[in-house]
Write a protein that holds these residues in place. Structure first.
Motif, PDB file in Angstrom:
ATOM      1  N   ARG A  57      10.789  -7.268   8.485  1.00 49.76           N
ATOM      2  CA  ARG A  57       9.608  -7.070   9.334  1.00 49.76           C
ATOM      3  C   ARG A  57       9.135  -5.644   9.113  1.00 49.76           C
ATOM      4  NH1 ARG A  57       9.254  -8.066  14.978  1.00 49.76           N
ATOM      5  NH2 ARG A  57       7.124  -8.643  14.463  1.00 49.76           N
ATOM      6  N   PHE A  58       7.867  -5.481   8.750  1.00 47.98           N
ATOM      7  CA  PHE A  58       7.280  -4.204   8.344  1.00 47.98           C
ATOM      8  C   PHE A  58       6.168  -3.839   9.312  1.00 47.98           C
ATOM      9  CE2 PHE A  58       4.230  -1.671   5.914  1.00 47.98           C
ATOM     10  CZ  PHE A  58       5.018  -0.856   5.115  1.00 47.98           C
ATOM     11  N   LEU A  59       6.268  -2.680   9.955  1.00 47.35           N
ATOM     12  CA  LEU A  59       5.231  -2.198  10.862  1.00 47.35           C
ATOM     13  C   LEU A  59       4.493  -1.054  10.184  1.00 47.35           C
ATOM     14  CD1 LEU A  59       3.900  -2.202  13.687  1.00 47.35           C
ATOM     15  CD2 LEU A  59       5.635  -0.521  14.375  1.00 47.35           C
ATOM     16  N   ASP A  60       3.177  -1.203  10.043  1.00 52.41           N
ATOM     17  CA  ASP A  60       2.338  -0.173   9.440  1.00 52.41           C
ATOM     18  C   ASP A  60       1.529   0.489  10.559  1.00 52.41           C
ATOM     19  OD1 ASP A  60       0.797   1.446   7.834  1.00 52.41           O
ATOM     20  OD2 ASP A  60      -0.046  -0.177   6.628  1.00 52.41           O
ATOM     21  N   ILE A  61       1.961   1.684  10.952  1.00 51.95           N
ATOM     22  CA  ILE A  61       1.310   2.447  12.020  1.00 51.95           C
ATOM     23  C   ILE A  61       0.181   3.261  11.410  1.00 51.95           C
ATOM     24  CG2 ILE A  61       1.610   4.257  13.746  1.00 51.95           C
ATOM     25  CD1 ILE A  61       4.641   3.476  13.767  1.00 51.95           C
ATOM     26  N   SER A  65      -6.755   1.845   5.275  1.00 51.66           N
ATOM     27  CA  SER A  65      -7.394   0.878   4.376  1.00 51.66           C
ATOM     28  C   SER A  65      -6.665  -0.451   4.363  1.00 51.66           C
ATOM     29  CB  SER A  65      -7.424   1.427   2.949  1.00 51.66           C
ATOM     30  OG  SER A  65      -6.105   1.482   2.416  1.00 51.66           O
ATOM     31  N   GLY A  66      -5.384  -0.433   4.706  1.00 52.29           N
ATOM     32  CA  GLY A  66      -4.570  -1.643   4.628  1.00 52.29           C
ATOM     33  C   GLY A  66      -3.788  -1.765   3.339  1.00 52.29           C
ATOM     34  N   LEU A  67      -3.925  -0.797   2.442  1.00 56.80           N
ATOM     35  CA  LEU A  67      -3.275  -0.884   1.135  1.00 56.80           C
ATOM     36  C   LEU A  67      -1.748  -0.945   1.239  1.00 56.80           C
ATOM     37  CD1 LEU A  67      -3.370  -0.953  -1.933  1.00 56.80           C
ATOM     38  CD2 LEU A  67      -3.601   1.556  -1.906  1.00 56.80           C
ATOM     39  N   SER A  68      -1.159  -0.131   2.083  1.00 60.02           N
ATOM     40  CA  SER A  68       0.304  -0.163   2.216  1.00 60.02           C
ATOM     41  C   SER A  68       0.770  -1.471   2.831  1.00 60.02           C
ATOM     42  CB  SER A  68       0.787   1.020   3.060  1.00 60.02           C
ATOM     43  OG  SER A  68       0.478   2.227   2.408  1.00 60.02           O
ATOM     44  N   SER A  69       0.008  -1.980   3.772  1.00 60.68           N
ATOM     45  CA  SER A  69       0.326  -3.284   4.363  1.00 60.68           C
ATOM     46  C   SER A  69       0.240  -4.382   3.310  1.00 60.68           C
ATOM     47  CB  SER A  69      -0.638  -3.606   5.508  1.00 60.68           C
ATOM     48  OG  SER A  69      -0.455  -2.745   6.599  1.00 60.68           O
ATOM     49  N   LEU A  70      -0.796  -4.323   2.489  1.00 64.12           N
ATOM     50  CA  LEU A  70      -0.950  -5.302   1.414  1.00 64.12           C
ATOM     51  C   LEU A  70       0.241  -5.224   0.462  1.00 64.12           C
ATOM     52  CD1 LEU A  70      -2.506  -7.399  -0.277  1.00 64.12           C
ATOM     53  CD2 LEU A  70      -3.750  -5.473  -1.321  1.00 64.12           C
ATOM     54  N   GLY A  76       6.816  -9.346   0.004  1.00 65.83           N
ATOM     55  CA  GLY A  76       7.530 -10.369   0.755  1.00 65.83           C
ATOM     56  C   GLY A  76       7.775 -10.083   2.226  1.00 65.83           C
ATOM     57  N   ALA A  77       7.349  -8.947   2.731  1.00 67.61           N
ATOM     58  CA  ALA A  77       7.599  -8.609   4.139  1.00 67.61           C
ATOM     59  C   ALA A  77       6.667  -9.372   5.070  1.00 67.61           C
ATOM     60  CB  ALA A  77       7.411  -7.114   4.370  1.00 67.61           C
ATOM     61  N   GLN A  78       7.136  -9.585   6.278  1.00 69.20           N
ATOM     62  CA  GLN A  78       6.281 -10.030   7.374  1.00 69.20           C
ATOM     63  C   GLN A  78       5.677  -8.740   7.934  1.00 69.20           C
ATOM     64  OE1 GLN A  78       8.370 -11.970  10.547  1.00 69.20           O
ATOM     65  NE2 GLN A  78       6.502 -12.423  11.669  1.00 69.20           N
ATOM     66  N   VAL A  79       4.352  -8.646   8.023  1.00 69.06           N
ATOM     67  CA  VAL A  79       3.684  -7.378   8.292  1.00 69.06           C
ATOM     68  C   VAL A  79       2.896  -7.421   9.603  1.00 69.06           C
ATOM     69  CG1 VAL A  79       1.949  -5.744   7.424  1.00 69.06           C
ATOM     70  CG2 VAL A  79       3.501  -6.890   5.815  1.00 69.06           C
ATOM     71  N   VAL A  80       3.014  -6.327  10.357  1.00 70.97           N
ATOM     72  CA  VAL A  80       2.126  -6.059  11.486  1.00 70.97           C
ATOM     73  C   VAL A  80       1.479  -4.711  11.198  1.00 70.97           C
ATOM     74  CG1 VAL A  80       1.919  -5.612  13.968  1.00 70.97           C
ATOM     75  CG2 VAL A  80       3.495  -7.376  13.137  1.00 70.97           C
TER      76      VAL A  80
END
Length: 148
Positions: A57-61, A65-70, A76-80
């Motif tokens: 589970r990956f949290l992007d605070i 742009s969303g690039l790191s979340s992408l 393969g991470a589940q992203v918030v």
């Protein structure tokens, strides 16, 4: 004479008193290509020390742009992802919709690292990621504590 105290997101910083990062991120997304996405993936792999993030589970605070979340989602991470800047939230959502439409494993939200009730609602994460964000809150110590 007292030094002025920085305003924080918690205190209702208005759009006239803060930089609108989302406009910059929207321009950046116009230049985004596969090479930049692949470089973001490699950077994340190097930082975390793993080739894949399956089952994490990956949290992007402050997703920007969303690039790191992408990159995390492609690994393969589940992203918030969340950001305080509404235009940045829109940018992250645009990337999600372009690369992972209707994906239940990538949530994009508007939120503040200074709002503990909001953070508590998110649950627990294996990886908490925030790149170049926490110092922009005006309450860096609180932001770091809340992120941890």
């Amino acid at each position: 004479m007292r030094e002025p105290r920085a305003a924080t997101a918690r205190e209702g910083v208005t759009s006239s008193t803060r930089f609108e990062f989302g406009a910059n991120w929207r321009s950046f997304l116009n230049e985004l290509d596969e090479a930049r996405i692949a470089e973001a993936e490699r950077s994340l792999q190097l930082l975390i020390g793993r080739d894949r993030l399956d089952g994490s589970r990956f949290l992007d605070i402050g997703s920007g742009s969303g690039l790191s979340s992408l990159a995390a989602r492609r690994l393969g991470a589940q992203v918030v992802s969340f950001d305080y800047d509404r235009q940045s939230v829109e940018c992250t959502a645009m990337l999600r919709d372009q690369f992972f439409p209707n994906d239940p494993n990538w949530r994009v939200e508007h939120g503040s690292i200074l709002n503990r009730d909001y953070l508590s609602s998110l649950g627990c994460f294996d990886i908490v990621y925030s790149w170049g964000v926490l110092h922009h809150t005006g309450a860096v110590r609180e932001a770091i504590e809340n992120a941890s």
